[in-house]
Design a protein around this motif. Structure first.
Motif, mmCIF file in Angstrom:
data_model
loop_
_atom_site.group_PDB
_atom_site.id
_atom_site.type_symbol
_atom_site.label_atom_id
_atom_site.label_comp_id
_atom_site.label_asym_id
_atom_site.label_seq_id
_atom_site.Cartn_x
_atom_site.Cartn_y
_atom_site.Cartn_z
ATOM 1 N N THR A 4 0.845 -1.197 0.000
ATOM 2 C CA THR A 4 0.000 0.000 0.000
ATOM 3 C C THR A 4 0.876 1.241 0.000
ATOM 4 O O THR A 4 1.739 1.394 0.853
ATOM 5 C CB THR A 4 -0.904 0.016 1.246
ATOM 6 N N ILE A 5 0.655 2.093 -0.972
ATOM 7 C CA ILE A 5 1.444 3.334 -1.047
ATOM 8 C C ILE A 5 0.760 4.442 -0.251
ATOM 9 O O ILE A 5 1.349 5.105 0.586
ATOM 10 C CB ILE A 5 1.615 3.793 -2.509
ATOM 11 N N LEU A 6 -0.523 4.612 -0.561
ATOM 12 C CA LEU A 6 -1.263 5.707 0.056
ATOM 13 C C LEU A 6 -2.484 5.159 0.759
ATOM 14 O O LEU A 6 -3.214 4.333 0.208
ATOM 15 C CB LEU A 6 -1.709 6.714 -1.016
ATOM 16 N N LYS A 27 -7.598 3.429 -0.225
ATOM 17 C CA LYS A 27 -6.295 2.790 -0.230
ATOM 18 C C LYS A 27 -5.791 2.745 -1.657
ATOM 19 O O LYS A 27 -6.533 2.382 -2.558
ATOM 20 C CB LYS A 27 -6.449 1.350 0.276
ATOM 21 N N VAL A 28 -4.543 3.116 -1.856
ATOM 22 C CA VAL A 28 -3.959 3.011 -3.197
ATOM 23 C C VAL A 28 -2.736 2.112 -3.105
ATOM 24 O O VAL A 28 -1.788 2.417 -2.386
ATOM 25 C CB VAL A 28 -3.555 4.390 -3.752
ATOM 26 N N ASN A 29 -2.785 0.988 -3.835
ATOM 27 C CA ASN A 29 -1.670 0.052 -3.815
ATOM 28 C C ASN A 29 -0.649 0.389 -4.893
ATOM 29 O O ASN A 29 -0.956 1.092 -5.860
ATOM 30 C CB ASN A 29 -2.164 -1.371 -4.039
ATOM 31 N N GLU A 30 0.535 -0.123 -4.703
ATOM 32 C CA GLU A 30 1.624 0.152 -5.632
ATOM 33 C C GLU A 30 1.231 -0.248 -7.061
ATOM 34 O O GLU A 30 0.728 -1.339 -7.288
ATOM 35 C CB GLU A 30 2.880 -0.620 -5.206
ATOM 36 N N PHE A 63 -1.658 8.262 5.283
ATOM 37 C CA PHE A 63 -0.381 7.556 5.374
ATOM 38 C C PHE A 63 0.253 7.441 4.001
ATOM 39 O O PHE A 63 -0.419 7.119 3.022
ATOM 40 C CB PHE A 63 -0.591 6.133 5.919
ATOM 41 N N LEU A 64 1.554 7.707 3.940
ATOM 42 C CA LEU A 64 2.309 7.465 2.716
ATOM 43 C C LEU A 64 3.382 6.444 3.059
ATOM 44 O O LEU A 64 4.182 6.664 3.969
ATOM 45 C CB LEU A 64 2.943 8.762 2.215
ATOM 46 N N MET A 157 11.101 14.106 -9.812
ATOM 47 C CA MET A 157 11.354 14.010 -8.383
ATOM 48 C C MET A 157 11.276 12.550 -7.901
ATOM 49 O O MET A 157 11.377 12.284 -6.721
ATOM 50 C CB MET A 157 10.338 14.848 -7.596
ATOM 51 N N ASP A 158 11.067 11.627 -8.830
ATOM 52 C CA ASP A 158 10.890 10.217 -8.485
ATOM 53 C C ASP A 158 9.833 10.026 -7.400
ATOM 54 O O ASP A 158 10.113 9.451 -6.333
ATOM 55 C CB ASP A 158 12.215 9.590 -8.018
ATOM 56 N N PRO A 159 8.620 10.459 -7.667
ATOM 57 C CA PRO A 159 7.586 10.404 -6.632
ATOM 58 C C PRO A 159 7.101 8.971 -6.394
ATOM 59 O O PRO A 159 7.216 8.123 -7.275
ATOM 60 C CB PRO A 159 6.451 11.252 -7.230
ATOM 61 N N ARG A 160 6.591 8.742 -5.199
ATOM 62 C CA ARG A 160 5.999 7.441 -4.887
ATOM 63 C C ARG A 160 4.635 7.320 -5.536
ATOM 64 O O ARG A 160 4.168 6.225 -5.816
ATOM 65 C CB ARG A 160 5.851 7.287 -3.357
#
Lengths: 258, 226
Positions: A4-6, A27-30, A63-64, A157-160
């Motif tokens: 889970t990323i976010l 929820k946002v998964n990778e 959460f990040l 910026m190579d963001p997640r």
């Protein structure tokens, strides 16, 4: 199980007496592409701004990478480095060329050397198909090109995770395609994306999950298939029908083959 | 007319030193005004309640009172508090403080014209407020401000003539001295007017050059685009 990323937990936001977001959990998964749809004024953009801490939340937690970014004492600047944001009106830095737009964050925020930043910036510009426009100023670019530079700026910026706030709403119809194309490619490359849009063709084709928001609430969510063909709520069906009529008729005809 | 030309030529050398002093006053005041005015503008826009209030107080005080009064308070009033300074120092200080208030307002207008979106975009890639102001807002604001700000060196050059009243040897003081010698006030004041006019003209050329050189393609205030 995907990472889970976010994660958003019971988020709420009020402006004075009007409640913009009520108890939103998400929820946002990778690698997922989540598309948020809904009528205007239902808090979709506010939700993105809350995630990026550009707007202060009134309740709940975000959460990040399993770390709470809404906790007191967390550096906002630090969090935002890891979250890419693309705005409806592009907001390129007007005094900088395309490549400088993509470089400046790397140099001034990440502390990279100009040479490294330039190399990375050229890569990202190539990714959005604009390497040959590197030395153009925003004033010399079309809307679609500006938005692609803005995407490159965020990617550098190579963001997640990448947040898109109606990225094509300010574009002429014939320029929308090039931006959506870039976004599709990003999604296919495995970028984690949270997208607010009215482009139903994009939603249907690219989204892993579609979220229908209205009145500050998540009314319904599901896969594109569920949402387009078997929505649980009449309101979802009504909205999707209307918006597809309005924005995505050409895409709709294509979908008969699906 | 020919007579006046001959007279003008004969007194012109006397103006050279006065012109130097006038230019020193102008650039001294302009520079001091810039050093005060730019931070004042930034504080006014981004400073939060207390600091922006402080900036507003300064701006209103120095825009709201005549420069001559400010000059006299500084030159004749401050010595009562044990602060004395040279005539030149007092004149530059008065002009700098006065100009700073006007420059602050020019800069504020330009900063606000750059718009909140640019700040938001800068913050969104992780820039701190300070970095965003320094690298995103000000480089744009300082370009946008040039056409309006170009009034300031010119009006300051002319306003520098108040220094005559505390006997700084500028153009105006020189003219007065020439009048005493030649008994030709009209001819002399016309001559000094011409000298001021030429200085303003030259200044204008430099300002336009600066504006052109700092231009960025497609980057203009909406009003300038027409």
């Amino acid at each position: 199980m995907k990472k889970t990323i976010l994660e958003i937990e019971n988020l709420s936001k009020t402006y004075g007496s009007s409640v913009v977001l009520k108890d939103i959990s998400l929820k946002v998964n990778e690698g997922d592409t989540i598309v948020i749809i809904g009528p205007s004024g239902t808090g979709k953009s506010t939700l993105l701004r809350c995630v990026n801490l550009l707007t202060k939340i009134d309740g709940g937690k975000i959460f990040l990478d399993s770390e709470e970014i809404t906790a007191p004492g967390v550096s906002e600047d630090n969090v935002r480095q890891h979250i890419g944001m693309v705005f409806q009106d592009f907001l390129l830095f007007n005094h900088l060329t395309a490549i400088d737009n993509v470089m400046i964050g790397q140099v001034k925020v990440l502390g990279k050397s100009p040479a490294d930043a330039r190399e990375k910036a050229l890569q990202e510009l190539e990714r959005v198909g604009l390497k040959d426009k590197a030395n153009h100023y925003p004033g010399q670019l079309s809307g679609g090109q500006k938005q692609r530079v803005a995407i490159a700026r965020a990617l550098a910026m190579d963001p997640r995770i990448m947040l898109f706030d109606e990225p094509t709403s300010a574009l002429d119809p014939e320029l929308i395609g090039e931006v959506l194309e870039v976004m599709k490619r990003l999604a296919n490359d495995g970028m984690t994306m949270l997208v607010v849009t009215h482009e139903m063709g994009f939603a249907r084709e690219v989204a892993d999950r579609i979220i229908f928001m209205e009145h500050g609430l998540i009314q319904e969510e599901g896969s594109p298939n569920e949402m387009f063909y078997h929505p649980k709520h009449e309101r979802t069906r009504e909205f999707l029908w209307k918006i597809t009529e309005l924005y995505g008729k050409h895409e709709d005809q294509g979908s008969e083959k699906l | 007319m020919r007579e006046w030309f001959a007279f003008f030529q004969s007194i012109l050398p006397n103006f050279i030193q006065g012109a130097q002093v006038t230019l020193q006053l102008t650039f001294g005041g302009l520079l001091l005004g810039l050093i005060i005015g730019l931070p004042a503008a930034v504080l006014r826009v981004y400073g939060g309640k207390k600091l922006s209030w402080l900036a507003i107080a300064y701006i209103e005080l120095f825009r709201g009172t005549p420069i001559l009064v400010q000059l006299f308070v500084i030159y004749f009033g401050l010595p009562d508090l044990g602060i004395t300074m040279s005539r030149m120092g007092a004149a530059v200080l008065a002009m700098g403080l006065n100009s700073g208030a006007y420059q602050a307002e020019y800069f504020r207008g330009a900063i606000q014209a750059v718009g909140g979106g640019q700040m938001m975009a800068a913050r969104a890639i992780g820039m701190s407020r300070y970095t965003a102001i320094r690298h995103i807002i000000l480089p744009q604001a300082l370009r946008l401000v040039i056409p309006a700000w170009s009034n300031e060196p010119i009006s300051l050059l002319k306003a520098s003539s108040v220094a005559f009243l505390i006997a700084v040897p500028d153009l105006m003081t020189t003219a007065k001295a020439i009048v005493v010698k030649t008994y030709d006030p009209i001819g002399t004041y016309l001559a000094v007017a011409v000298v001021y006019l030429v200085l303003v003209y030259v200044l204008n050329i430099f300002l336009e050059l600066a504006e052109k050189n700092l231009q960025i393609p497609g980057f203009k205030l909406e009003a300038q685009q027409r």
